[in-house]
Design a protein around this motif. Structure first.
Motif, mmCIF file in Angstrom:
data_model
loop_
_atom_site.group_PDB
_atom_site.id
_atom_site.type_symbol
_atom_site.label_atom_id
_atom_site.label_comp_id
_atom_site.label_asym_id
_atom_site.label_seq_id
_atom_site.Cartn_x
_atom_site.Cartn_y
_atom_site.Cartn_z
ATOM 1 N N ASN A 255 0.849 -1.197 0.000
ATOM 2 C CA ASN A 255 0.000 0.000 0.000
ATOM 3 C C ASN A 255 0.887 1.250 0.000
ATOM 4 O O ASN A 255 1.758 1.395 0.852
ATOM 5 N N VAL A 256 0.643 2.153 -0.951
ATOM 6 C CA VAL A 256 1.460 3.362 -1.122
ATOM 7 C C VAL A 256 0.593 4.585 -0.845
ATOM 8 O O VAL A 256 -0.474 4.745 -1.447
ATOM 9 N N GLU B 195 -0.397 -0.933 -4.447
ATOM 10 C CA GLU B 195 -1.804 -0.597 -4.308
ATOM 11 C C GLU B 195 -1.951 0.905 -4.093
ATOM 12 O O GLU B 195 -1.389 1.465 -3.149
ATOM 13 N N VAL B 196 -2.701 1.561 -4.976
ATOM 14 C CA VAL B 196 -2.937 3.001 -4.884
ATOM 15 C C VAL B 196 -4.434 3.249 -4.798
ATOM 16 O O VAL B 196 -5.240 2.451 -5.286
ATOM 17 N N THR B 197 -4.805 4.360 -4.170
ATOM 18 C CA THR B 197 -6.216 4.719 -4.046
ATOM 19 C C THR B 197 -6.639 5.590 -5.217
ATOM 20 O O THR B 197 -5.809 6.127 -5.959
ATOM 21 N N GLU B 198 -7.964 5.742 -5.361
ATOM 22 C CA GLU B 198 -8.471 6.575 -6.455
ATOM 23 C C GLU B 198 -8.066 8.026 -6.259
ATOM 24 O O GLU B 198 -7.828 8.754 -7.222
ATOM 25 N N GLY B 199 -7.977 8.481 -5.019
ATOM 26 C CA GLY B 199 -7.544 9.855 -4.761
ATOM 27 C C GLY B 199 -6.116 10.096 -5.225
ATOM 28 O O GLY B 199 -5.770 11.177 -5.700
ATOM 29 N N ASP C 298 -9.694 -0.323 -3.143
ATOM 30 C CA ASP C 298 -10.982 0.237 -2.700
ATOM 31 C C ASP C 298 -11.735 0.886 -3.844
ATOM 32 O O ASP C 298 -12.280 1.997 -3.732
ATOM 33 N N PHE C 299 -11.764 0.234 -5.019
ATOM 34 C CA PHE C 299 -12.420 0.824 -6.179
ATOM 35 C C PHE C 299 -13.910 1.016 -5.898
ATOM 36 O O PHE C 299 -14.592 0.130 -5.383
ATOM 37 N N LYS D 178 -9.182 -3.780 -7.211
ATOM 38 C CA LYS D 178 -9.718 -4.424 -6.012
ATOM 39 C C LYS D 178 -11.057 -3.760 -5.668
ATOM 40 O O LYS D 178 -11.114 -2.573 -5.360
ATOM 41 N N ILE D 179 -12.147 -4.570 -5.744
ATOM 42 C CA ILE D 179 -13.495 -4.052 -5.476
ATOM 43 C C ILE D 179 -13.629 -3.813 -3.974
ATOM 44 O O ILE D 179 -13.327 -4.682 -3.161
#
Length: 966
Positions: free
Chosen positions: A809-810, A841-845, A872-873, A892-893
């Motif tokens: 997780n980044v 793993e990156v977030t949408e933000g 966390d799509f 990742k849903i």
């Protein structure tokens, strides 16, 4: 046996009798405890340990040192907390002394039967109180030393010291405040983007830098001084710490120091130079307080340098002007001497000599010249032309001609007059010669006027060249003038030129004498007013030190002085309570960034006026930093009184402000603290008001909040957690846990997600939710993330098999660092981890924060085999329509879409997941469902065709040993 027992009792009695004397001889807490242990052998026998500090729970000392391990310290801290909470059970550890302010002593022993001697406790408490008193005196002495230093800087700026002497004096002043054996000052030239090192002193770096040498910033690009100029913020620490502070890669220029501290000299947000101190001793020399102190002193150094430079410029201008006057006077004397010699040489021509010396008007002078020339040659047609100072026009102050009548001034062109001016030689031009000049282009016929048979002109010469022309012409005969006439006219031209120069010289001399008299008078007045001016300057400096330059309000120094006096009054009389309102303008940074700093300054000035109108004498409104103001309300004991003032402030800021052609509406947040009997220092009440201010901001702004004990406990908890995080980094308490990612068809493991855990020595294993916000706010999240990456990659190698991968997780802030991908790949290569088995793993933000930069960075990582996964799509701002823009290997849903399947098929969630599965199939992207908790969710996802899953149903996160069967 009876005799031996009696002798033992006698020895014990002697030891007890000598203990008070040993305690009185002790001068430090360590000596007190050592004397106690020496006279009570049971303490050593029972492995006792005494811990004490004047800044509890920091800077803890212990005796014996070997017994003071981490658990012993933690037990002592818990014991003090229990006593302060009213839960004292006299169990070990036992609190011997606690003044409630930080002076604490604790006895830690496995045997609770030991009872400390009251004399030991009393002496230990006295010495701890004495140490705190000395520390307070040291702080006051430091403040007084700073004030003396600022006065010294101001005095040097107004003194007659040369610049090198003043710079050496500044070095001595800074060295008096902190370790500054290695010190330099550099000024920044914004136009040339270069530095000029005014002062450079270094015991290791022998580089010779001249104060006049201009050093382009490009030559020290990515160096520490370069970052000070570019980032406009202080830097401090050793080389490794500095690498984390700068905004990019760091390149060392010059000798590498063990500790480095540099601050920019700022004025209105612009960098005008830097001040740097450094150490090669191998020890840590500088603190955060010294960094703030150096930044404050740097402002005054900049002011002193500007004043000194202005004074030097003025003195240089006076010297140059004096030299020019001397040159002019010398030139005048030389010209007068030459004119006198010329007049002696022209003794034969009495009338011309007399004419040259007559003091007449220009018109009479020219008529007399015309008459003299007319007696010597045919001058029926005669004129005098003069060239303007800028050489652009030619005027005719005198002319007598029988055919030509237009003698208006004209632009410099291609006439016969201009030909003499260019060549500065006499010209005899018959009609044939004029025709040749016209044919060659040297003369233009439109400038010549009426055609003549012959034209004769001679230059009027001065020391600067030709200033004009005297000319005669004939319209009747081409042989009207000869070479002898040309020589005579040339001699006459000397007389005319000399006379004109003499007239101009006399005017210059008159002006020079008048200017000299004016300067003498001005200097006399300056000497008379020197004492008055000095007093005014001292008063102005005093005002500048105690007031804010922008708003004219008192500054932090003035405010602290007033609060100190208010505290002194409160100690004398409990009825003299007072209150503080800590005021912060809401969203001022947005206004400042949108309209500019000039508009921001204008807004602050108007806000200051409105705040000043909300208080009465002797209350004070001060500006302490940026958009932060503080109101001191004296003789306030009830919170209701301070609340009324706060309401008045909120109402005062409601009307619109007109700035930069716009109508701006502002609000503010206010924190209120009332000083009562428990208020012990200025910093404490300012801190309380600041805590209340941030509570007001968190509650929505445009309101006020009164400080209470609950806020204090919360603030202390955050500080404790932040310190614990720092200690955890030092003690390496962070570790990776792993949770498998499986195929939904057969539950086979295809990869692992590395998750951060903190193995707290007291609270056990903590998930990021317990400390992540404090880590982000304190800036510790960066070091924690990089430590987590290293540990996860080193441990994860043992889990990697064929076709397996590891996800990390980044956080979004890492993608804002331009060298993140480079650092990560260097870490992967160093550890020897296969980059093809690594996914980030990156977030949408993160994707939407800076899309272009993120895409470029992910593409560079993909070139080395490192893939990206969108975590966390569905919970952020992304849409199915633009996910294809990013180089993603996996989506990742979010578990919020999987949770409804716990009791069967959910139509809304099914529609969303089917769309995501279709998108993944179209893009060739793997889909993983998060949060699979039971068989029902597993079966629904498997029937829908979802290939991969992750959740507690398959396995919970666990340390590496669990998955290796250890």
């Amino acid at each position: 046996m009876t005799v031996q027992f009696g002798r033992s009792l006698a020895l014990d009695a002697a030891a007890q009798q000598s203990l008070p004397a040993a305690l009185m001889r002790a001068r430090t807490p360590a000596e007190v405890v050592a004397a106690w242990f020496e006279h009570d052998p049971l303490l050593d026998t029972h492995c006792a340990c005494v811990l004490w500090s004047t800044h509890w729970p920091r800077d803890i000392e212990a005796f014996p040192d070997a017994c003071a391990d981490a658990k012993c310290v933690a037990d002592a801290i818990d014991a003090v907390n229990r006593v302060r909470a009213g839960e004292n059970d006299d169990a070990s550890p036992r609190v011997l002394y606690d003044d409630g302010e930080g002076a604490v002593a604790v006895l830690n022993t496995p045997h609770a039967c030991l009872s400390p001697d009251p004399a030991v406790i009393a002496r230990l408490g006295d010495l701890l109180d004495l140490r705190r008193a000395r520390e307070r005196v040291a702080r006051l002495e430091q403040a007084e030393k700073l004030q003396r230093s600022l006065y010294a800087i101001a005095d040097m700026a107004g003194s007659d010291l040369e610049m090198p002497d003043m710079l050496r004096g500044l070095h001595r002043i800074v060295a008096d405040l902190m370790y500054a054996e290695n010190f330099y000052i550099a000024l920044y030239d914004r136009e040339r983007d270069a530095l000029r090192f005014l002062y450079f002193s270094d015991v290791v770096d022998n580089t010779m830098i001249s104060p006049d040498q201009v050093l382009p910033l490009a030559s020290i690009e990515r160096g520490l001084t370069w970052y000070l100029t570019r980032d406009k913020r202080p830097l401090m620490g050793d080389t490794d710490e500095l690498r984390e502070q700068v905004s990019g890669a760091l390149r060392l220029h010059g000798a590498d120091s063990s500790d480095w501290l540099g601050v920019p000299m700022l004025r209105d947000g612009e960098v005008y130079g830097v001040v740097v101190v450094q150490s090669y001793t191998g020890e840590r020399c500088y603190t955060t307080a010294e960094m703030s102190l150096l930044a404050f002193v740097a402002e005054h150094i900049l002011t002193a340098l500007e004043r000194k430079r202005g004074r030097h410029e003025l003195e240089r201008h006076v010297v140059e002007r004096t030299q020019q006057l001397q040159v002019a006077n010398s030139e005048l004397r030389r010209e007068v001497a030459e004119r006198e010699r010329g007049e002696r040489l022209q003794a034969a021509l009495y009338r011309l000599a007399a004419l040259a010396s007559l003091d007449e008007t220009s018109g009479n002078f020219y008529r007399h010249v015309h008459a003299v020339v007319g007696e010597l040659i045919d001058a029926k047609n005669f004129y005098i032309a003069l060239l303007s100072d800028d050489g652009a026009t030619v005027s005719f102050p005198y002319a007598a001609d029988e055919h030509e009548h237009d003698w208006a001034a004209r632009s410099y062109g291609r006439g016969l007059t201009e030909l003499v001016l260019r060549t500065q030689r006499p010209q005899l031009m018959p009609r044939s010669a004029v025709a040749k000049m016209v044919a060659s282009g040297e003369v233009h016929p439109d400038v010549m006027g009426t055609p003549t048979c012959v034209w004769l002109g001679a230059p009027l010469l001065s020391t600067e060249g030709a200033i004009g022309v005297v000319a005669v012409q004939s319209y009747e005969r081409e042989d009207a003038f000869t070479e002898r006439d040309a020589e005579l006219l040339t001699f006459v031209s000397y007389q005319i030129g000399s006379s004109l120069q003499r007239r101009r010289a006399a005017e210059l001399l008159r002006k020079a004498n008048a200017e000299l008299e004016h300067r003498v008078e001005a200097r006399t007045l300056e000497l008379r007013d020197q004492i008055v001016v000095r007093e005014q300057v001292e008063a102005q400096l005093q005002h500048q030190v105690m007031h804010d330059a922008l708003t004219g309000l008192p500054n932090r120094v003035y405010l602290r002085d007033r609060v100190e006096r208010a505290l002194a009054g409160l100690r004398r009389d409990e009825a003299c309570g007072f209150g503080l309102l800590y005021i912060d303008v809401d969203r001022f940074k947005v206004v400042n960034d949108s309209l500019g700093h000039s508009a921001g300054d204008a807004i602050l000035q108007q806000v200051a006026k409105r705040l000043a109108a909300c208080v009465r004498e002797p209350d004070v409104v001060a500006r302490i930093a940026g958009d932060e103001f503080v109101m001191l309300l004296e003789h306030v004991q009830k919170p209701e009184t301070a609340s009324k003032v706060a309401q008045r402030v909120l109402r005062a800021l409601q009307p619109a402000l007109h700035v930069a052609g716009r109508e701006i509406r502002l609000s503010c947040s206010i924190g209120i603290a009332i000083a009562g009997n428990g208020c012990e220092s200025v910093d404490r009440i300012l801190h309380d008001a600041d805590v209340a201010l941030y509570r007001a901001k968190d509650n929505g702004r445009n309101r006020f909040v009164m400080f209470d004990d609950a806020m204090h406990e919360t603030a202390m908890g955050v500080l404790d957690l932040e310190q614990a995080l720092r200690d955890a980094l030092v003690r390496d308490e962070f570790e990776p846990w792993f949770q498998p990612i499986v195929r939904l068809d057969d539950a086979g493991v295809v990869g692992y997600e590395a998750l951060l855990r903190w193995r707290h020595p007291e609270r056990g294993v903590l998930s990021p939710a317990a400390f992540l916000k404090v880590a982000e706010d304190s800036g510790l999240i960066g070091p924690i993330d990089w430590r987590m990456f290293r540990l996860a990659l080193e441990s994860g190698r043992a889990l990697m098999g064929e076709e397996r991968f590891l996800t990390l997780n980044v956080s979004p802030r890492l993608f804002s660092q331009n060298d993140f991908d480079q650092r990560l790949l260097e870490l992967v290569d160093e550890i020897g981890f296969d980059p093809r088995a690594l996914r980030l793993e990156v977030t949408e933000g993160t994707l939407l924060g800076d899309p272009e930069n993120v895409v470029a960075m992910l593409e560079r990582l993909r070139e080395r085999g490192v893939e990206a996964a969108l975590d966390d799509f569905g919970t952020g701002y992304s849409s199915l329509g633009h996910v294809h823009r990013y180089p993603l290997k996996m989506i990742k849903i979010d578990q919020s879409f999987v949770a409804p399947f716990a009791s069967g098929i959910a139509p809304r969630s099914s529609a969303v997941i089917e769309a995501i599965l279709a998108l993944g199939h179209a893009l060739g992207t793997e889909i993983v469902a998060e949060g699979v908790e039971n068989d029902a969710q597993w079966n629904v996802l498997r029937l829908m065709g979802c290939p991969y899953g992750q959740g507690y149903h398959f396995a919970r996160p666990a340390p590496l040993g669990h998955w290796l069967g250890q």
